[in-house]
Write a protein that holds these residues in place. Structure first.
Motif: not given
Length: 414
Positions: A182-183, A318-323, A339-343
């Motif tokens: 998303s980011q 990591t904020a931009a990651i969809y793993p 961890t709650p690293f991204s949207e």
């Protein structure tokens, strides 16, 4: 000869085909090959890589047939080495001149391959290689041009030097731009070129998220426990993936291991971080670094973990990651601690346990005990809706080539 009614698809990808861990470009290329002929053009090594022996490519320039999904074939193109220019200063005239010369060489080499193999009409995808093939000058114009980003370029020293500027230019030249999260989609919409104009209209930017290979993670359910796991006691909290510089919270993991010496932390994947941290991990009795494994071996490790973990640091990268690994983990049916690293990872809050890594020590039993059969079934169902086969159909739908399976929901538009 392409026997499909669809045009050929030509991928240019930063990730080499002979990669040491899964990547979006490999997954999507294999899945698209079920529908039409795919040419996967690996980013070539530089002359410096060749001279220093640091190139990971093990074969000479040429065309190689590789396995796709459902017994399909991907044509992998290895191009000759190119001039190293990334170390030059950003926005310098000499960089722009030499980068353009690299493009001329790349186009010349690929044009020859396309002519020799009778490639007709084609769709073009540049996968996270913004500074190369800025000009696409092959044997004929592409029917459409797509730029697809998988990470925030500015958060890495190598890609951040020239990448953001040229990513904006790639968007301006493209008919469609895609992001795996998303980011990243929002980032593509925000770009302007050097003259201040918007690079690409928002209605031509889409999120096409990471996914997983169904034939690997959903279908192989009877693998025996790997021999190197048998001597490791339970509970096992495990990770499969690249142990790199920017994403993993190494300090948090060491603290977690110290807080819970009864819990075994198991890592499968290549080590690409500093030697001092590896020494600290090796010296911790309940941390086990098992090294790289082929992707088809990974499900057997996941099935023999008690919890699958995503121990990502919380930072700009990591904020931009969809793993990619989230759907692989869910498909296996094991509980997940992240961890709650991204949207994007927070969108899975109903499927997994999300918590800062400093709280993980008190959540091991809660995560295992709370993973009911109903939760497992819901997780597997969600993963089964996020396969590379689904993404291939969604891409073709976005590109204007509807298939019989494209009744599925289209990806999000920014």
């Amino acid at each position: 000869m392409n026997t499909s009614t669809l045009p050929d698809i030509v991928f240019y990808a930063m990730q080499p085909w002979e990669n040491e861990y899964p990547s979006p470009s490999l997954g999507l290329a294999r899945a698209l090959a079920v529908h039409t002929r795919v040419w996967y053009v690996s980013q070539p090594p530089t002359w410096r890589d060749v001279l220093t022996g640091s190139s990971k490519r093990s074969r000479p320039a040429g065309v190689y047939a590789e396995r796709g999904e459902q017994d399909s074939t991907v044509q992998v193109v290895e191009l000759p080495a190119i001039l190293p220019v990334n170390a030059l200063p950003p926005s310098s005239k000499i960089y722009d001149i030499l980068r353009a010369r690299v493009d001329v060489a790349l186009n010349r080499s690929l044009r020859q391959v396309m002519l020799e193999h009778g490639v007709g009409d084609f769709l073009w995808i540049n996968m996270f290689a913004p500074t190369q093939f800025v000009t696409v000058d092959l044997h004929r114009p592409a029917l459409s041009r797509t730029y697809y980003t998988i990470d925030a370029l500015e958060t890495n020293w190598y890609t951040g030097r020239h990448g953001p500027r040229y990513e904006a230019i790639q968007c301006a030249h493209s008919d469609m731009a895609l992001g795996t999260g998303s980011q990243l989609g929002k980032l593509l919409v925000s770009y302007t070129t050097d003259d201040g104009t918007v690079s690409i209209a928002p209605d031509r930017v889409h999120v096409l998220p990471n996914a997983m290979a169904a034939d690997i993670y959903l279908e192989n359910t009877d693998d025996p426990e790997p021999a190197d796991l048998r001597g490791i006691p339970h509970p096992r909290v495990g990770f499969v993936g690249n142990l790199d510089d920017g994403r993993i919270d190494y300090a948090g993991l060491l603290a977690f291991a110290k807080t819970r010496p009864d819990v075994q932390l198991v890592f499968v994947g290549p080590w690409n971080h500093d030697a001092a941290t590896k020494q600290a991990f090796d010296a911790t009795p309940n941390i086990h670094l098992l090294g790289r494994r082929d992707q088809r071996e990974c499900p057997a490790y996941l099935r023999n973990y008690d919890i699958c973990m995503i121990p990502f640091a919380i930072n700009d990268q990591t904020a931009a990651i969809y793993p990619l690994k989230i759907n692989e983990y869910l498909a296996i049916g094991k509980p997940v601690l992240a961890t709650p690293f991204s949207e994007d990872i927070q969108d899975f809050r109903r499927n997994i346990t999300l918590a800062p890594i400093e709280d993980w020590g008190k959540l091991v039993e809660v995560t295992i005990d709370g993973h009911t059969d109903a939760q497992r079934d819901a997780n597997v169902k969600r993963a089964s809706e996020n396969t590379w086969a689904d993404r291939a159909v969604q891409f073709l739908d976005l590109a204007g080539y509807a298939t019989a399976r494209s009744l599925q929901p289209s990806p999000q538009t920014i």
